[in-house]
Design a protein around this motif. Structure first.
Motif, PDB file in Angstrom:
ATOM      1  N   GLN A   1      15.701  76.076  63.335  1.00 57.39           N
ATOM      2  CA  GLN A   1      14.869  75.342  62.374  1.00 57.39           C
ATOM      3  C   GLN A   1      13.414  75.301  62.851  1.00 57.39           C
ATOM      4  N   ALA A   2      13.231  75.098  64.152  1.00 58.75           N
ATOM      5  CA  ALA A   2      11.872  75.072  64.706  1.00 58.75           C
ATOM      6  C   ALA A   2      11.175  76.406  64.512  1.00 58.75           C
ATOM      7  N   HIS A   3      11.943  77.489  64.598  1.00 57.06           N
ATOM      8  CA  HIS A   3      11.336  78.811  64.495  1.00 57.06           C
ATOM      9  C   HIS A   3      10.941  79.147  63.060  1.00 57.06           C
ATOM     10  N   ILE A   4      11.579  78.500  62.083  1.00 57.59           N
ATOM     11  CA  ILE A   4      11.102  78.635  60.702  1.00 57.59           C
ATOM     12  C   ILE A   4       9.687  78.063  60.603  1.00 57.59           C
ATOM     13  N   ALA A   5       9.498  76.878  61.185  1.00 59.00           N
ATOM     14  CA  ALA A   5       8.170  76.249  61.170  1.00 59.00           C
ATOM     15  C   ALA A   5       7.158  77.105  61.918  1.00 59.00           C
ATOM     16  N   LEU A   6       7.587  77.705  63.028  1.00 59.16           N
ATOM     17  CA  LEU A   6       6.689  78.577  63.782  1.00 59.16           C
ATOM     18  C   LEU A   6       6.235  79.754  62.925  1.00 59.16           C
ATOM     19  N   GLY A   7       7.169  80.376  62.214  1.00 61.80           N
ATOM     20  CA  GLY A   7       6.812  81.517  61.376  1.00 61.80           C
ATOM     21  C   GLY A   7       5.822  81.143  60.286  1.00 61.80           C
ATOM     22  N   ILE A   8       6.024  79.987  59.689  1.00 61.94           N
ATOM     23  CA  ILE A   8       5.101  79.543  58.646  1.00 61.94           C
ATOM     24  C   ILE A   8       3.732  79.231  59.246  1.00 61.94           C
ATOM     25  N   ALA A   9       3.712  78.678  60.451  1.00 63.88           N
ATOM     26  CA  ALA A   9       2.437  78.411  61.120  1.00 63.88           C
ATOM     27  C   ALA A   9       1.698  79.711  61.433  1.00 63.88           C
ATOM     28  N   VAL A  10       2.431  80.749  61.824  1.00 67.44           N
ATOM     29  CA  VAL A  10       1.818  82.061  62.073  1.00 67.44           C
ATOM     30  C   VAL A  10       1.129  82.569  60.810  1.00 67.44           C
ATOM     31  N   ALA A  11       1.837  82.479  59.683  1.00 69.37           N
ATOM     32  CA  ALA A  11       1.269  82.949  58.418  1.00 69.37           C
ATOM     33  C   ALA A  11       0.068  82.102  58.004  1.00 69.37           C
ATOM     34  N   ALA A  12       0.182  80.788  58.184  1.00 70.80           N
ATOM     35  CA  ALA A  12      -0.930  79.900  57.827  1.00 70.80           C
ATOM     36  C   ALA A  12      -2.159  80.202  58.676  1.00 70.80           C
ATOM     37  N   ALA A  13      -1.943  80.470  59.958  1.00 71.71           N
ATOM     38  CA  ALA A  13      -3.064  80.812  60.837  1.00 71.71           C
ATOM     39  C   ALA A  13      -3.727  82.109  60.384  1.00 71.71           C
ATOM     40  N   ALA A  14      -2.916  83.098  60.030  1.00 67.96           N
ATOM     41  CA  ALA A  14      -3.471  84.378  59.583  1.00 67.96           C
ATOM     42  C   ALA A  14      -4.318  84.198  58.327  1.00 67.96           C
ATOM     43  N   LEU A  15      -3.874  83.340  57.426  1.00 68.08           N
ATOM     44  CA  LEU A  15      -4.651  83.068  56.214  1.00 68.08           C
ATOM     45  C   LEU A  15      -6.000  82.434  56.545  1.00 68.08           C
ATOM     46  N   GLU A  16      -6.069  81.762  57.688  1.00 63.98           N
ATOM     47  CA  GLU A  16      -7.316  81.135  58.135  1.00 63.98           C
ATOM     48  C   GLU A  16      -8.141  82.075  59.020  1.00 63.98           C
ATOM     49  N   ARG A  17      -7.656  83.302  59.215  1.00 67.04           N
ATOM     50  CA  ARG A  17      -8.286  84.240  60.148  1.00 67.04           C
ATOM     51  C   ARG A  17      -8.305  83.682  61.566  1.00 67.04           C
TER      52      ARG A  17
END
Length: 215
Positions: free
Chosen positions: A138-154
Motif C-alpha cells: 500500500q505504501a508503494h502505491i503512494a510512492l508511485g503516485i508521488a513519483v508521478a506528481a513530482a515529475a509533473l512539477e519538474r
C-alpha cells in the motif's frame, strides 16, 4: 532549471532515476503538492497503513548515507522520504481508522461497519510479517503516485530499495512507532553535469510485451 509543467506521459518520459542531485531546495508549496498526491493515494480498505518520514536535516542524511549503500542522492537531495509501513495490522489500528472515518463523515455507516469487521477478521488470519508486506504494498502505491506528481512539477524523485532496512529502522527508532522502513525516495533536482544516468536514453518494454489482452 525548467519550470514548465507537462502532461502525465510527457512528465514520465522526462523523469529518470537521478543518481546525482544539485542540493537545491524544492519549494515548500511544490513539496506540499507532491505529499498531498501521496496522501490521496488509494490503499486497501482505505487503511493507509504507513507513514512518510521526511528528512531535510543535512547531518541526518549524512548518517543515513552509509546505511543506503553510499548513494549520493541521499545527501544531495532536497528532501529524503522514508516510506514506513505499519509493522502489523492490529485491532487498535484498524478501529482507529474506522473511528476516524465515522468522525469525519459525522455519521456511523453500516457499510463502513461491515468493512471494519471484514478488516478485523481478514488481517487476524495472517502473521505480522505477512501483514507488514501487505502494508508495504500500500505504501508503494503512494510512492508511485508521488513519483508521478513530482515529475509533473519538474522535480526529480528517485525511489531506492538499496539500503539496510533493519539498520535504518534502528537509527530512526521505528520499532517504537510500530513502523518498518520499506523504501526511500530522494527528491530534488538532477545534476546533469555529474549524473552518468542523465545521458542515457529511457528504455522500457514495448507495450506488446507488457500488456496481455484477454478477450
Amino acid at each position: 532549471m525548467t519550470t514548465e509543467k507537462l502532461d502525465i506521459n510527457s512528465a514520465l518520459n522526462w523523469r529518470y532515476a537521478a543518481k546525482r542531485m544539485t542540493g537545491a531546495v524544492v519549494p515548500q508549496d511544490v513539496m506540499g503538492r507532491i505529499l498531498e498526491a501521496a496522501r490521496l493515494a488509494p490503499s486497501g480498505i482505505g487503511l493507509q497503513p504507513y507513514e512518510i518520514l521526511m528528512i531535510t536535516n543535512a547531518e541526518l542524511k549524512k548518517q543515513i548515507l552509509p546505511i543506503a549503500a553510499n548513494q549520493m542522492q541521499v545527501v544531495e537531495s532536497s528532501h529524503l522520504l522514508v516510506f514506513a509501513p505499519w509493522d502489523d495490522y492490529t485491532p487498535e489500528r484498524i478501529n482507529g481508522v474506522f473511528d476516524y472515518l465515522n468522525q469525519q463523515r459525522e455519521k456511523v455507516s453500516t457499510t463502513l461497519d461491515r468493512q471494519r469487521q471484514f478488516a478485523l477478521n481478514y488481517f487476524s488470519k495472517f502473521s505480522s510479517e505477512e501483514n507488514f508486506h501487505h502494508a508495504a504494498k500500500q505504501a508503494h502505491i503512494a510512492l508511485g503516485i508521488a513519483v508521478a506528481a513530482a515529475a509533473l512539477e519538474r522535480v526529480d524523485a528517485t525511489p531506492m530499495e538499496g539500503f539496510n532496512a533493519q539498520e535504518l529502522d534502528r537509527f530512526l527508532d521505528l520499532k517504537s512507532k510500530g513502523l518498518r522502513s520499506s523504501m526511500l525516495m530522494a527528491i530534488g533536482y538532477r545534476d546533469e553535469a555529474n549524473d552518468w544516468n542523465f545521458k542515457l536514453p529511457k528504455v522500457r518494454k514495448p507495450m506488446s510485451e507488457l500488456v496481455t489482452l484477454y478477450q
